[in-house]
Scaffold this active site. Sequence first.
Site, short mmCIF file in Angstrom:
data_model
loop_
_atom_site.label_atom_id
_atom_site.label_comp_id
_atom_site.label_asym_id
_atom_site.label_seq_id
_atom_site.Cartn_x
_atom_site.Cartn_y
_atom_site.Cartn_z
N ASP A 211 -6.57 1.12 3.14
CA ASP A 211 -5.45 0.00 3.46
C ASP A 211 -4.56 -0.21 2.52
OD1 ASP A 211 -7.25 -0.64 5.42
OD2 ASP A 211 -8.15 -2.22 4.72
N ARG A 212 -3.34 -0.40 3.04
CA ARG A 212 -1.97 -0.54 2.15
C ARG A 212 -2.33 -1.38 0.76
NH1 ARG A 212 4.02 -1.79 4.41
NH2 ARG A 212 5.15 -1.61 2.56
#
Length: 398
Positions: A211-212
């Site tokens: 995930d970012r």
Amino acid sequence: MSRRVKKPLRPAGDRPKGARPYRGSKAERPAHRPGGKPPARFSASAPRAPKPAPYVPEPEKIVAEPPLPTKVQTVVVTADENNMRVDRFLEARFPGLSFSHIQRIVRKGELRVNGKRADSKDRIEEGQSIRIPPLKLDTPKVGGTLSEAATKTLQALKDMILFEDADVMVLNKPAGLAVQGGSGITRNVDDMLEVMRDAKGQKPRLVHRLDRETSGCLLIAKTRFAATALTGSFRHRSARKIYWAMVAGVPKPKQGRISTYLAKEESEDDTIMRIAKHGDEGASHAVTYYAVVETSAQKLAWVSLKPVTGRTHQLRAHMAHIDHAIVGDPKYFNKENWDLPGGIQNRLHLLARRIVIPHPRGGVIDATAPLPPHMLQSWNLLGLEADRFDPIENAPEE
């Protein structure tokens, strides 16, 4: 004040919804006999498995490049190319071919599989005939002088490297850097890898995603051979991943297994994973093991997480499901009237701490990422010992 947890506690008190203590798999549980000892649980006191032999690189083999297609040609899918996506097939056969060119010839129907039009996401099978039109190959981005921006990008990638050899890299991805492009994303790892094309024009490939806002170990294949092998290891669950997180409250029991179904729920503004039932449309089974490492005044806990499956947002959704959401999670933190202790940043406290995976050429890759700055600040404020060994390392693989 912090309280170190010397030994994992036995299950006690109310258990969080969806979690149960780990008591060994069916294969691990011996038949009952009088006076027999119960099966061992994974814990900080459990003996560690012997460390696997590290990968020792061999001299790099030189492989001849395929001829450039200056006219229409027909090729046959090999066993090594079986089940590849059409666009990946073209990228592998012709490394200098740009993404936009691939999409254009597929969209126009110039590329055909067994005489039929194909979509770029279609899978090909061994023995199929593929018609390839004349291709315009881009000049590989190697040699010569890089632009100032490309030089900075290359240095940024080099600064992230935790492990590298001729086939593989493990990057320490910083929180906030996206792995792939998307709406509103101007910088991502996949685009940054363009500056690392090799002498044959091959660009390093992503093997998995983070995930970012999750930092830590990100595996990159530098060759198509490595990409195939590493992707297979993830598919067959030969890769071992360990995450660290800080969560609200202290999970009870302090070691457990979370098993649910997850389904994607999309809206105009956001996408989240919701807890689903078996048989729901789009629902996939997800399993996570967790163990509490240390606690702080019963308000926060440092937990070690081991995902068995690799669903989108799995760890974040699972910890929220048992009412111990990850601190700083903008999507899943659902505790009302809960304030962050002073000095702790409201950012996702989730780290891809360690990855252990078979190396494509033998031995293993074993990489560990340090705490990112915002998590290290929290650990220091709470007096947590970041050099403690991990109580979940011997958790099951299923």
